[in-house]
Design a protein around this motif. Structure first.
Motif, PDB file in Angstrom:
ATOM      1  N   GLU A 202      51.277  95.614  73.241  1.00 26.80           N
ATOM      2  CA  GLU A 202      50.316  94.790  72.847  1.00 26.80           C
ATOM      3  C   GLU A 202      49.026  94.915  73.757  1.00 26.80           C
ATOM      4  O   GLU A 202      47.891  94.732  73.108  1.00 26.80           O
ATOM      5  CB  GLU A 202      50.917  93.240  73.126  1.00 26.80           C
ATOM      6  CG  GLU A 202      50.274  92.162  72.463  1.00 26.80           C
ATOM      7  CD  GLU A 202      50.945  90.785  72.635  1.00 26.80           C
ATOM      8  OE1 GLU A 202      50.839  90.025  71.823  1.00 26.80           O
ATOM      9  OE2 GLU A 202      51.760  90.682  73.504  1.00 26.80           O
ATOM     10  N   GLU A 203      49.040  95.085  74.842  1.00 29.29           N
ATOM     11  CA  GLU A 203      47.797  95.389  75.811  1.00 29.29           C
ATOM     12  C   GLU A 203      47.166  96.529  75.332  1.00 29.29           C
ATOM     13  O   GLU A 203      45.979  96.597  75.444  1.00 29.29           O
ATOM     14  CB  GLU A 203      48.472  95.502  77.304  1.00 29.29           C
ATOM     15  CG  GLU A 203      48.984  94.248  77.849  1.00 29.29           C
ATOM     16  CD  GLU A 203      49.711  94.312  79.257  1.00 29.29           C
ATOM     17  OE1 GLU A 203      49.437  95.732  79.460  1.00 29.29           O
ATOM     18  OE2 GLU A 203      50.059  93.496  79.728  1.00 29.29           O
ATOM     19  N   GLN A 204      48.018  97.569  75.026  1.00 29.83           N
ATOM     20  CA  GLN A 204      47.045  98.867  74.686  1.00 29.83           C
ATOM     21  C   GLN A 204      46.891  99.130  73.200  1.00 29.83           C
ATOM     22  O   GLN A 204      47.071 100.413  72.804  1.00 29.83           O
ATOM     23  CB  GLN A 204      47.878 100.034  75.282  1.00 29.83           C
ATOM     24  CG  GLN A 204      48.231  99.991  76.844  1.00 29.83           C
ATOM     25  CD  GLN A 204      47.068 100.404  77.450  1.00 29.83           C
ATOM     26  OE1 GLN A 204      46.048 101.228  77.019  1.00 29.83           O
ATOM     27  NE2 GLN A 204      47.072 100.425  78.702  1.00 29.83           N
ATOM     28  N   ALA A 205      46.782  98.127  72.503  1.00 29.62           N
ATOM     29  CA  ALA A 205      46.336  98.265  71.062  1.00 29.62           C
ATOM     30  C   ALA A 205      45.355  99.006  70.572  1.00 29.62           C
ATOM     31  O   ALA A 205      45.387 100.058  69.798  1.00 29.62           O
ATOM     32  CB  ALA A 205      46.337  96.683  70.340  1.00 29.62           C
ATOM     33  N   GLU A 206      44.214  98.961  71.368  1.00 26.89           N
ATOM     34  CA  GLU A 206      43.048 100.037  71.168  1.00 26.89           C
ATOM     35  C   GLU A 206      43.612 101.495  71.397  1.00 26.89           C
ATOM     36  O   GLU A 206      43.008 102.141  70.621  1.00 26.89           O
ATOM     37  CB  GLU A 206      42.046  99.346  71.875  1.00 26.89           C
ATOM     38  CG  GLU A 206      41.307  98.261  71.519  1.00 26.89           C
ATOM     39  CD  GLU A 206      40.278  97.723  72.373  1.00 26.89           C
ATOM     40  OE1 GLU A 206      39.616  98.603  72.969  1.00 26.89           O
ATOM     41  OE2 GLU A 206      39.550  96.548  72.174  1.00 26.89           O
ATOM     42  N   ARG A 207      44.310 101.638  72.424  1.00 26.80           N
ATOM     43  CA  ARG A 207      44.464 102.926  72.607  1.00 26.80           C
ATOM     44  C   ARG A 207      45.142 103.510  71.604  1.00 26.80           C
ATOM     45  O   ARG A 207      45.397 104.741  71.256  1.00 26.80           O
ATOM     46  CB  ARG A 207      45.266 103.140  74.234  1.00 26.80           C
ATOM     47  CG  ARG A 207      45.781 104.433  74.641  1.00 26.80           C
ATOM     48  CD  ARG A 207      44.576 105.501  74.860  1.00 26.80           C
ATOM     49  NE  ARG A 207      45.068 106.545  75.201  1.00 26.80           N
ATOM     50  CZ  ARG A 207      44.537 107.633  74.842  1.00 26.80           C
ATOM     51  NH1 ARG A 207      43.446 107.892  73.923  1.00 26.80           N
ATOM     52  NH2 ARG A 207      45.067 108.930  75.112  1.00 26.80           N
TER      53      ARG A 207
ATOM     54  N   ALA B 254      45.319 102.627  68.741  1.00 24.82           N
ATOM     55  CA  ALA B 254      44.802 103.128  67.275  1.00 24.82           C
ATOM     56  C   ALA B 254      43.809 104.223  67.559  1.00 24.82           C
ATOM     57  O   ALA B 254      43.590 105.145  66.547  1.00 24.82           O
ATOM     58  CB  ALA B 254      43.672 101.953  67.429  1.00 24.82           C
ATOM     59  N   GLU B 255      43.317 104.565  68.632  1.00 28.74           N
ATOM     60  CA  GLU B 255      42.588 105.893  69.101  1.00 28.74           C
ATOM     61  C   GLU B 255      43.593 106.961  68.753  1.00 28.74           C
ATOM     62  O   GLU B 255      43.142 108.067  68.302  1.00 28.74           O
ATOM     63  CB  GLU B 255      41.934 106.016  70.554  1.00 28.74           C
ATOM     64  CG  GLU B 255      41.185 104.887  70.708  1.00 28.74           C
ATOM     65  CD  GLU B 255      40.739 105.018  72.270  1.00 28.74           C
ATOM     66  OE1 GLU B 255      41.299 105.596  73.070  1.00 28.74           O
ATOM     67  OE2 GLU B 255      40.150 104.130  72.635  1.00 28.74           O
TER      68      GLU B 255
ATOM     69  N   ASP C 279      48.761 102.420  64.151  1.00 28.26           N
ATOM     70  CA  ASP C 279      48.770 100.821  63.895  1.00 28.26           C
ATOM     71  C   ASP C 279      50.128 100.262  64.380  1.00 28.26           C
ATOM     72  O   ASP C 279      50.969 100.177  63.511  1.00 28.26           O
ATOM     73  CB  ASP C 279      48.391 100.366  62.364  1.00 28.26           C
ATOM     74  CG  ASP C 279      48.070  98.920  62.196  1.00 28.26           C
ATOM     75  OD1 ASP C 279      48.194  98.358  63.290  1.00 28.26           O
ATOM     76  OD2 ASP C 279      47.810  98.742  61.335  1.00 28.26           O
TER      77      ASP C 279
END
Length: 601
Positions: A479-484, A486-487, A491
Motif C-alpha cells: 500500500e505504501e509503495q504503490a507508486e514504486r 506502478a514504475e 497495478d
C-alpha cells in the motif's frame, strides 16, 4: 531465588569478555584497533601457541599517561567518546572501553606505555581481573600489551579453542584484512619466534596495490578492476575481481566501512546484484572495497565485536554500491581489461592490461544490433550461405579492414575458424581464441536489454485479477509503495488486512509465476528499500531469447563476419563473459606460445 544484588566487577568483565573475546584472534583485533586509534605507524604482533600462550602487541603510537594506566584497564573507561553526540558519530575503531578490562579478566595481562612527554614508561599488570600496583619500566614511545594464558581461569572456554594452527590462521586472516585497510602502517606478524608476515608501509597507489597482491596474490590483482566512485556524500574505492576470476567460496571478500572490516546484509545484497548476470552459477566474486562516508551516517554500536554496522540511509548506500559496481563491471569489455590467459603460465609482463584504443565495426556487418530477433536467424543463414559461396576452400584470405590510426584493435583480426566453434584471431600480444556462440550470446543479450530499456516496462491487464495472501506487514508495504510498483509495471491494490489483488503485470513476465515474483519484490522492499527482481526476471527471459538467437556451433563464418564479431565484442558491455558467466575469450601471448614449443631454450 536469592535477593537482587550487584555483580562483582571481575564477573562483569568476564561476562563482557564472553561477548567480545571469542578466540585469540578477537584479542588481536581489539588490541591492534587500539594501536591504530593511537596513531601507530608500526605494529608488531608476536604470537605463541596460536595465541593461547602469548599475544604481544607493540606499537609506536601516542602512548598512555602514567596517571591513566589503572583507568585504562577498568570497565567503561575510554578517551574516544565523552557524550551521546560522540557516540552518534564514532570516528575511531574502538570506543566502548570494554576491550582491555575484558581481556585482562580472562588472562594474565600486562600493559606498558610511554608518551612523548614522559621521562620513562610505566607498567601495570592484571591477573584474572585483579590489578597490581603499577611500576616504572623500560619502553620506547608507544604501548605494549601482553596477554598470557588466555582463558586460564575459564577452563570451559579454553577447552573450546581449536588446534594451534587453526587459531593462528584466524589471526593471520585478521591481520591481512586490517593491513589492506591501512596501507600506510607497517605490520609484522610472528608465530613461535618466526616472522610470518611483514607488510611494509605504502605511500603511493602502486605500493598500495602491491600490498593487495601480497595479501591476495598477484593473480587477484591481474584479474581485477580498479574502482573509484564518489557521490551522495560517499566514496567507494578498491578492487573488484572479474567474473571469470570468481571463486568456489567467499574467502576473498573484504569490505571496509571507514577503515573497519564489517559484514553487512545491505552490502552483500548490493554486490550480489551487481554480479547478477555475469557470474557463473554457484561461484563467488572476489573484492577488496573501501567505503568512506560521514561517521554520522553509520551506526557501529550494533554488535559486541563491532563486526556489523547499520546504515542510517541503507537504501541510499545500497543503490550507490550497486550502481558503482555495476558500472565498473559493465566497462569490462573484451580486450579492454586484464587479459584472460589460457592457464598455460601465470605471471610475467604478458599479463599486463591492454590499453589499446577501442575499435569500431568497420566491416559493415551488424551482428544482431538493431535487427528483430525473429528475423535474425534467417539473416545469419543468408550471411553464412553467401560466405560459403564467396570463400571456397583454398581461396586466399580476405583482406582485413585497416584502422585509420594503423593500430591493431585489442582483439586483433580473425585468421581462422576452428571446428565451427572457435574464432582464432591475431592481435599485438599473440593469439586470441573466442567462443563465438558465447560471445554473440552476450552481444545479443545486451542489445535486447537496451531495446527493452528504451521502450520502458510495458504492462498488460490480467483477464482475471489475481488474489495473493501475504502478511499484514507486507500488505502495508504494498500500500505504501504503490507508486514504486506502478514504475515496475504492476497495478496492485490492498484487498484486506492480509491480502492484495494484482490487476496488471509486466508484459514480458505475464506467463511466469507472478505470485512468487510479487512476494519476492515485497520482501526486497521490506529488507532493502529497493528491488531489482522484476529486472532480473525479465533479464533471465531475455537471456534465454539471446541464447536461442545466437550463432550456433558448426556454422561457418567468413573472415569479415568474424572480424565484425570481434569489433562488436570490443564495444559491448560485459562482453568478457556470456550470460551464464562463462568466459567468451582467452589470450595466448607470444611468450606462452614460445614456451609451448620450447623456443629460445
Amino acid at each position: 531465588m536469592s535477593r537482587i544484588h550487584s555483580l562483582p566487577p571481575e564477573l562483569v568483565n568476564q561476562i563482557a569478555a564472553g561477548e567480545v573475546i571469542e578466540r585469540p584472534a578477537s584479542v588481536v583485533k581489539e588490541l591492534v584497533e587500539n594501536s591504530l586509534d593511537a596513531g601507530a605507524r608500526r605494529i608488531d604482533i608476536d604470537i605463541e601457541a596460536g595465541g593461547s600462550r602469548l599475544i604481544r602487541i607493540r606499537d609506536d603510537g601516542g602512548g598512555i599517561d602514567a596517571e591513566d594506566l589503572a583507568l585504562a584497564v577498568s570497565a567503561h573507561a575510554t578517551s574516544k567518546i565523552a557524550s551521546f553526540e560522540d557516540l552518534e558519530r564514532v570516528g575511531t575503531l574502538g570506543f566502548r572501553g570494554e576491550a582491555l578490562p575484558s581481556i585482562a579478566s580472562v588472562s594474565r595481562f600486562a600493559l606498558t606505555s610511554r608518551t612523548a612527554a614522559a621521562d620513562s614508561a610505566f607498567r601495570i599488570e592484571v591477573d584474572g581481573g585483579k590489578p597490581h600496583v603499577q611500576r616504572p619500566a623500560q619502553h620506547g614511545i608507544g604501548t605494549s600489551v601482553e596477554v598470557r594464558d588466555l582463558f586460564y581461569n575459564l577452563p570451559a572456554r579454553r577447552k573450546f579453542l581449536r588446534a594451534e594452527r587453526t587459531e593462528f590462521n584466524h589471526i593471520d586472516d585478521l591481520v591481512k584484512s586490517i593491513a589492506l585497510a591501512r596501507p600506510g602502517v607497517e605490520f609484522r606478524l610472528g608465530h613461535n619466534g618466526k616472522v610470518v608476515r611483514l607488510f611494509k608501509p605504502s605511500a603511493t597507489e602502486d605500493e598500495a596495490a602491491r600490498r593487495v597482491s601480497e595479501v591476495l596474490g598477484e593473480e587477484f590483482l591481474r584479474n581485477s578492476l580498479r574502482v573509484g566512485h564518489d557521490g551522495a556524500g560517499m566514496v567507494l574505492s578498491g578492487w573488484v575481481g572479474l567474473p571469470t576470476a570468481s571463486r568456489s567460496q567467499a574467502d576473498q571478500q573484504y569490505f571496509h566501512v571507514n577503515g573497519r572490516l564489517v559484514r553487512d546484509r545491505v552490502v552483500a545484497h548490493a554486490v550480489r546484484q551487481a554480479y547478477a548476470d555475469v557470474l557463473y552459477h554457484g561461484r563467488h566474486p572476489a573484492f577488496v572495497l573501501f567505503l568512506e562516508l560521514d561517521p554520522q551516517g553509520v551506526d557501529v554500536n550494533v554488535h559486541p565485536a563491532k563486526s556489523e554496522v547499520r546504515f542510517r540511509e541503507s537504501r541510499l548506500v545500497h543503490d550507490f554500491l550497486y550502481r558503482s559496481l555495476h558500472e565498473a563491471l559493465a566497462e569490462a569489455r573484451a580486450g579492454a581489461g586484464p587479459m584472460p590467459d589460457a592457464g598455460i603460465a601465470a605471471g610475467g609482463a604478458d599479463a599486463a592490461r591492454i590499453s589499446l584504443p577501442m575499435a569500431r565495426n568497420q566491416s559493415g556487418i551488424r551482428f544482431g544490433i538493431g535487427e528483430p530477433l525473429a528475423d535474425y536467424a534467417a539473416l545469419l543463414g543468408r550471411n553464412m550461405e553467401s560466405a560459403a559461396n564467396a570463400t571456397p576452400p583454398g581461396a586466399p584470405a580476405v583482406a582485413h579492414p585497416q584502422r585509420d590510426d594503423g593500430q591493431i584493435p585489442p582483439l586483433g583480426f580473425a585468421i581462422a575458424q576452428l571446428h565451427g566453434i572457435f574464432v582464432l584471431a591475431q592481435n599485438a600480444h599473440g593469439l586470441i581464441l573466442v567462443d563465438m556462440h558465447a560471445a554473440h550470446e552476450r552481444i545479443t543479450y545486451e542489445r535486447l536489454k537496451r531495446d527493452q530499456q528504451g521502450e520502458g516496462i510495458r504492462s498488460q491487464m490480467l483477464l482475471v485479477p489475481m488474489a495473493i495472501a501475504i502478511s499484514e506487514r507486507e500488505a502495508a508495504i504494498v500500500e505504501e509503495q504503490a507508486e514504486r510498483f506502478a514504475e515496475l509495471g504492476f497495478d496492485i491494490v490492498r484487498s484486506g488486512p492480509q491480502g492484495i489483488t494484482v490487476r496488471r503485470v509486466p508484459s514480458l513476465l505475464a506467463g511466469g509465476d507472478v505470485a512468487q515474483l510479487v512476494r519476492d519484490v515485497v520482501a526486497d522492499l521490506a529488507a532493502h528499500g529497493s528491488t531489482t527482481r522484476v529486472e532480473e526476471a525479465g533479464n533471465e527471459l531475455l537471456s534465454t531469447m539471446a541464447c536461442h538467437g545466437s550463432i550456433r556451433a558448426n556454422r561457418r563464418l567468413s573472415l569479415p563476419e568474424m572480424d565484425a564479431l570481434l569489433r562488436e565484442m570490443e564495444t559491448t558491455e560485459r562482453s568478457g563473459q556470456c550470460n551464464h558467466g562463462r568466459p567468451t575469450w582467452v589470450q595466448l601471448s607470444l611468450q606462452e606460445l614460445d614456451r609451448l614449443f620450447l623456443r629460445g631454450r
